[in-house]
Enzyme design. Structure first.
Site, PDB file in Angstrom:
ATOM      1  N   CYS A  76     -15.877  34.687  -4.717  1.00  0.00           N
ATOM      2  CA  CYS A  76     -16.561  35.669  -5.558  1.00  0.00           C
ATOM      3  C   CYS A  76     -17.187  36.709  -4.631  1.00  0.00           C
ATOM      4  CB  CYS A  76     -17.639  34.965  -6.389  1.00  0.00           C
ATOM      5  SG  CYS A  76     -18.582  36.101  -7.413  1.00  0.00           S
ATOM      6  N   ASN A  78     -18.922  39.658  -5.391  1.00  0.00           N
ATOM      7  CA  ASN A  78     -20.305  40.011  -5.747  1.00  0.00           C
ATOM      8  C   ASN A  78     -21.226  38.820  -5.487  1.00  0.00           C
ATOM      9  OD1 ASN A  78     -19.859  42.671  -6.607  1.00  0.00           O
ATOM     10  ND2 ASN A  78     -19.177  41.970  -8.620  1.00  0.00           N
ATOM     11  N   ASN A 172      -7.497  37.075 -12.755  1.00  0.00           N
ATOM     12  CA  ASN A 172      -8.426  38.110 -13.228  1.00  0.00           C
ATOM     13  C   ASN A 172      -7.598  39.355 -13.528  1.00  0.00           C
ATOM     14  OD1 ASN A 172     -11.085  36.665 -12.511  1.00  0.00           O
ATOM     15  ND2 ASN A 172      -9.831  36.503 -10.660  1.00  0.00           N
ATOM     16  N   GLU A 190     -12.548  38.661 -16.522  1.00  0.00           N
ATOM     17  CA  GLU A 190     -12.673  37.660 -15.468  1.00  0.00           C
ATOM     18  C   GLU A 190     -12.254  36.261 -15.906  1.00  0.00           C
ATOM     19  OE1 GLU A 190     -15.690  36.562 -12.483  1.00  0.00           O
ATOM     20  OE2 GLU A 190     -16.363  38.646 -12.741  1.00  0.00           O
ATOM     21  N   ARG A 191     -11.319  35.700 -15.132  1.00  0.00           N
ATOM     22  CA  ARG A 191     -10.938  34.290 -15.310  1.00  0.00           C
ATOM     23  C   ARG A 191     -12.169  33.406 -15.109  1.00  0.00           C
ATOM     24  NH1 ARG A 191      -7.343  31.181 -10.787  1.00  0.00           N
ATOM     25  NH2 ARG A 191      -9.175  31.730  -9.522  1.00  0.00           N
ATOM     26  N   CYS A 200     -16.624  42.990 -10.862  1.00  0.00           N
ATOM     27  CA  CYS A 200     -15.982  41.844 -10.204  1.00  0.00           C
ATOM     28  C   CYS A 200     -15.646  42.281  -8.781  1.00  0.00           C
ATOM     29  CB  CYS A 200     -14.718  41.460 -10.973  1.00  0.00           C
ATOM     30  SG  CYS A 200     -13.768  40.160 -10.182  1.00  0.00           S
TER      31      CYS A 200
HETATM   32  N1  LIG Z   1     -13.811  34.641 -11.823  1.00  0.00           N
HETATM   33  C1  LIG Z   1     -13.167  34.694 -10.519  1.00  0.00           C
HETATM   34  C2  LIG Z   1     -14.149  34.277  -9.407  1.00  0.00           C
HETATM   35  C3  LIG Z   1     -15.326  35.227  -9.339  1.00  0.00           C
HETATM   36  C4  LIG Z   1     -14.877  36.600  -9.020  1.00  0.00           C
HETATM   37  C5  LIG Z   1     -15.888  37.710  -9.241  1.00  0.00           C
HETATM   38  N2  LIG Z   1     -17.127  37.371  -9.887  1.00  0.00           N
HETATM   39  C6  LIG Z   1     -16.135  38.471  -7.953  1.00  0.00           C
HETATM   40  O1  LIG Z   1     -17.184  39.110  -7.803  1.00  0.00           O
HETATM   41  O2  LIG Z   1     -15.216  38.452  -7.090  1.00  0.00           O
HETATM   42  C7  LIG Z   1     -11.986  33.737 -10.510  1.00  0.00           C
HETATM   43  O3  LIG Z   1     -12.095  32.658 -11.064  1.00  0.00           O
HETATM   44  O4  LIG Z   1     -10.974  34.094  -9.904  1.00  0.00           O
END
Ligand SMILES: N[C@H](CCC[C@H](N)C(=O)O)C(=O)O
Length: 261
Positions: A76, A78, A172, A190-191, A200
């Site tokens: 992630c 962020n 995503n 978002e996944r 994201c």
């Molecule tokens: N939901 C994303 C992980 C968090 C990504 C997002 N919050 C970021 O800032 O990169 C996934 O399962 O691939």
């Protein structure tokens, strides 16, 4: 059990962060993490992070990330930026950090109030007629749209996330509009949140690299506007893809709290 937590947000992508250096919480607390992220029955967040002790000598800490569904997930961007700000708040670091996350080692620096997070190199970008697919620490589908502001991100995003070739593992989904040279807007499904989030970080990174790859810009410093705020991505194109990739933006502590669980 009484649990102290901190709420952070990075351009509107929000997180529950717990200092787990004493390993009070085990990582298979899926139900608890989902409850803490629930916006009605819990604190409410797009994701939850545990700050853990370093596992090798040159690390300052370890990052463990969970999506709002309570499942441990991939990187992630962020969240990584918020965790660096949290580590500085705790005094675990000064203004530079080296830490390990699920996708490997990351360097970071806090400069002029912004967190600069180095992302993993990207050597493979799949290009199709309708979209691109790449992994910037998490998997991202990137597609250009018109009238982004009124685009049906939730329904179209959900369909792409669950459809071929992603299915259960998912991806995503980022919808992009060019504003001007080197400036793009993105909205992301978002996944693991299974909805649009305000921002994201790995998605913004994927968009910046995709826009350079498809020659929508020749700049190696790309600004990306998200509904939650603006981020900058800098990178270098090499013969093996993209390196020296940095995701740059704010990360703020919103509140500290205690919850009985
Ligand atoms: N939901 C994303 C992980 C968090 C990504 C997002 N919050 C970021 O800032 O990169 C996934 O399962 O691939």
């Amino acid at each position: 059990m009484n649990l102290t937590f901190y709420k952070y947000q990075g351009t509107g992508n929000d997180f529950v962060i717990i200092d787990n250096r004493k390993s009070t919480l085990s990582k298979n607390n899926t139900k608890l993490f989902a409850r803490l992220c629930d916006r009605k029955f819990g604190i409410g967040a797009d994701g939850l992070m545990l700050l853990e002790l370093p596992q090798n000598e040159d690390d300052d800490f370890t990052m463990v990330y969970f999506n709002a569904d309570g499942n441990e997930s991939t990187m992630c961007g962020n969240g990584g930026r918020c965790l660096v700000a949290f580590a500085a708040f705790l005094g675990v670091i000064d203004n530079t950090a080296v830490f390990t996350a699920i996708d490997g080692k990351h360097k970071a620096e806090i400069k002029n109030g912004l967190v600069h997070l180095q992302m993993q190199n990207v050597s493979k970008i799949e290009q199709y007629d309708s979209h691109l697919f790449l992994d910037t620490g998490s998997p991202h589908h990137v597609t250009m749209v018109n009238n982004l502001v009124s685009f049906d991100v939730t329904n179209v995003g959900r369909e792409i996330r669950n459809g071929a070739p992603y299915f259960d593992k998912g991806s995503n989904v980022n919808f992009v509009e060019k504003e001007s040279d080197g400036l793009f807007s993105v909205r992301t499904y978002e996944r693991g949140v299974e909805d649009e989030t305000l921002s994201c970080g790995t998605g913004v990174t994927a968009v910046a690299l995709s826009m350079h790859k498809t020659k929508m810009t020749d700049k190696e410093e790309v600004s990306v506007k998200t509904p939650g705020g603006s981020l900058k991505v800098t990178f270098k194109e090499t013969e093996s893809g993209y390196e020296d990739i940095f995701l740059i933006g704010p990360a703020e502590q919103v509140f500290k709290g205690e919850i009985t669980c």
